[in-house]
Write a protein that holds these residues in place. Structure first.
Motif, mmCIF file in Angstrom:
data_model
loop_
_atom_site.group_PDB
_atom_site.id
_atom_site.type_symbol
_atom_site.label_atom_id
_atom_site.label_comp_id
_atom_site.label_asym_id
_atom_site.label_seq_id
_atom_site.Cartn_x
_atom_site.Cartn_y
_atom_site.Cartn_z
ATOM 1 N N ILE A 169 -25.361 16.175 -7.056
ATOM 2 C CA ILE A 169 -25.942 17.350 -7.712
ATOM 3 C C ILE A 169 -27.335 17.078 -8.250
ATOM 4 O O ILE A 169 -28.260 17.858 -8.029
ATOM 5 N N SER A 170 -27.527 15.967 -8.944
ATOM 6 C CA SER A 170 -28.843 15.700 -9.547
ATOM 7 C C SER A 170 -29.917 15.519 -8.478
ATOM 8 O O SER A 170 -31.054 15.948 -8.663
ATOM 9 N N VAL A 221 -23.373 32.279 -5.651
ATOM 10 C CA VAL A 221 -23.203 33.089 -6.854
ATOM 11 C C VAL A 221 -23.919 32.374 -7.982
ATOM 12 O O VAL A 221 -23.707 31.180 -8.208
ATOM 13 N N ASN A 222 -24.780 33.100 -8.694
ATOM 14 C CA ASN A 222 -25.540 32.528 -9.804
ATOM 15 C C ASN A 222 -25.250 33.341 -11.062
ATOM 16 O O ASN A 222 -25.549 34.535 -11.112
ATOM 17 N N ALA A 223 -24.663 32.684 -12.061
ATOM 18 C CA ALA A 223 -24.334 33.325 -13.341
ATOM 19 C C ALA A 223 -23.530 34.618 -13.145
ATOM 20 O O ALA A 223 -23.807 35.635 -13.761
ATOM 21 N N GLY A 224 -22.547 34.560 -12.256
ATOM 22 C CA GLY A 224 -21.667 35.690 -12.040
ATOM 23 C C GLY A 224 -22.172 36.748 -11.087
ATOM 24 O O GLY A 224 -21.467 37.718 -10.806
ATOM 25 N N LEU A 227 -29.648 26.991 -9.229
ATOM 26 C CA LEU A 227 -28.307 26.777 -9.772
ATOM 27 C C LEU A 227 -28.320 25.588 -10.727
ATOM 28 O O LEU A 227 -27.684 24.565 -10.491
ATOM 29 N N SER A 228 -29.008 25.736 -11.832
ATOM 30 C CA SER A 228 -29.245 24.612 -12.745
ATOM 31 C C SER A 228 -28.005 24.170 -13.522
ATOM 32 O O SER A 228 -28.025 23.110 -14.137
ATOM 33 N N ALA A 250 -20.366 23.716 -7.706
ATOM 34 C CA ALA A 250 -20.013 24.750 -8.680
ATOM 35 C C ALA A 250 -20.226 24.269 -10.109
ATOM 36 O O ALA A 250 -20.415 23.084 -10.368
ATOM 37 N N HIS A 251 -20.144 25.217 -11.037
ATOM 38 C CA HIS A 251 -20.063 24.915 -12.457
ATOM 39 C C HIS A 251 -18.577 24.861 -12.781
ATOM 40 O O HIS A 251 -17.799 25.684 -12.280
#
Length: 173
Positions: free
Chosen positions: A9-10, A64-67, A124-125, A41-42
């Protein structure tokens, strides 16, 4: 089983383009439930980017970003994969739009949602988990397992050209 690739991810966090490339083989190209091939994903929020095999046999990719679903497409064909046969799958993003390639051929796709096709990892931070062969995130835990085999998985921080994809295909088959 799944493979935890969260340590990637990083390295991908600031990329505006890229390529996922891997070989997959499934005993059933029309699984009983959606079958995740790879997912970022988060852990608890609705932010993710994943590729999966639909119950219809189509390959689908969603961001999907923040829903909010920014883009989603699937292959028009249900015959891109064959039962018990390896296929080389590439997902690319050139900074403008994502694309799909199977065995070095770009199949016809349909965007069902295209709010912002430029979004990629740099948008997607909040990603915290990454998996091959299942989905883990958005508060759901491990789910949507892929039934089959994966081999020779590659993540690139740029969109591979068709010639580069062919070189990877030929070198790894």
């Amino acid at each position: 089983d799944y493979i935890n690739i969260s340590n990637a991810i990083s390295a991908l966090a600031t990329t505006t383009q890229g390529t996922w490339a891997f070989w997959i083989k499934t005993p059933d190209t029309t699984p009983a439930g959606n079958s995740t091939i790879a997912a970022f994903a988060h852990a608890t929020a609705a932010t993710y980017l994943y590729i999966y095999l639909e119950t219809t046999g189509k390959i689908s990719i969603t961001l999907v970003n923040a829903g909010v679903t920014k883009w989603n497409f699937d292959s028009n064909s249900t015959t891109l994969l064959t039962n018990n046969t390896f296929a080389f799958v590439c997902v690319t993003h050139n900074g403008t739009t994502p694309a799909l390639f199977v065995n070095n051929v770009e199949p016809a796709i349909t965007f069902h949602i295209s709010v912002d096709k430029t979004q990629w990892f740099n948008n997607l931070s909040t990603l915290t988990v990454a998996r091959l062969l299942d989905f883990s995130g958005a508060g759901g835990g491990e789910q949507s397992w892929f039934t089959g085999t994966m081999g020779e998985c590659f993540l690139y921080n740029r969109a591979l050209t068709s010639a580069e994809q062919l070189a990877v295909y030929n070198a790894t088959r």
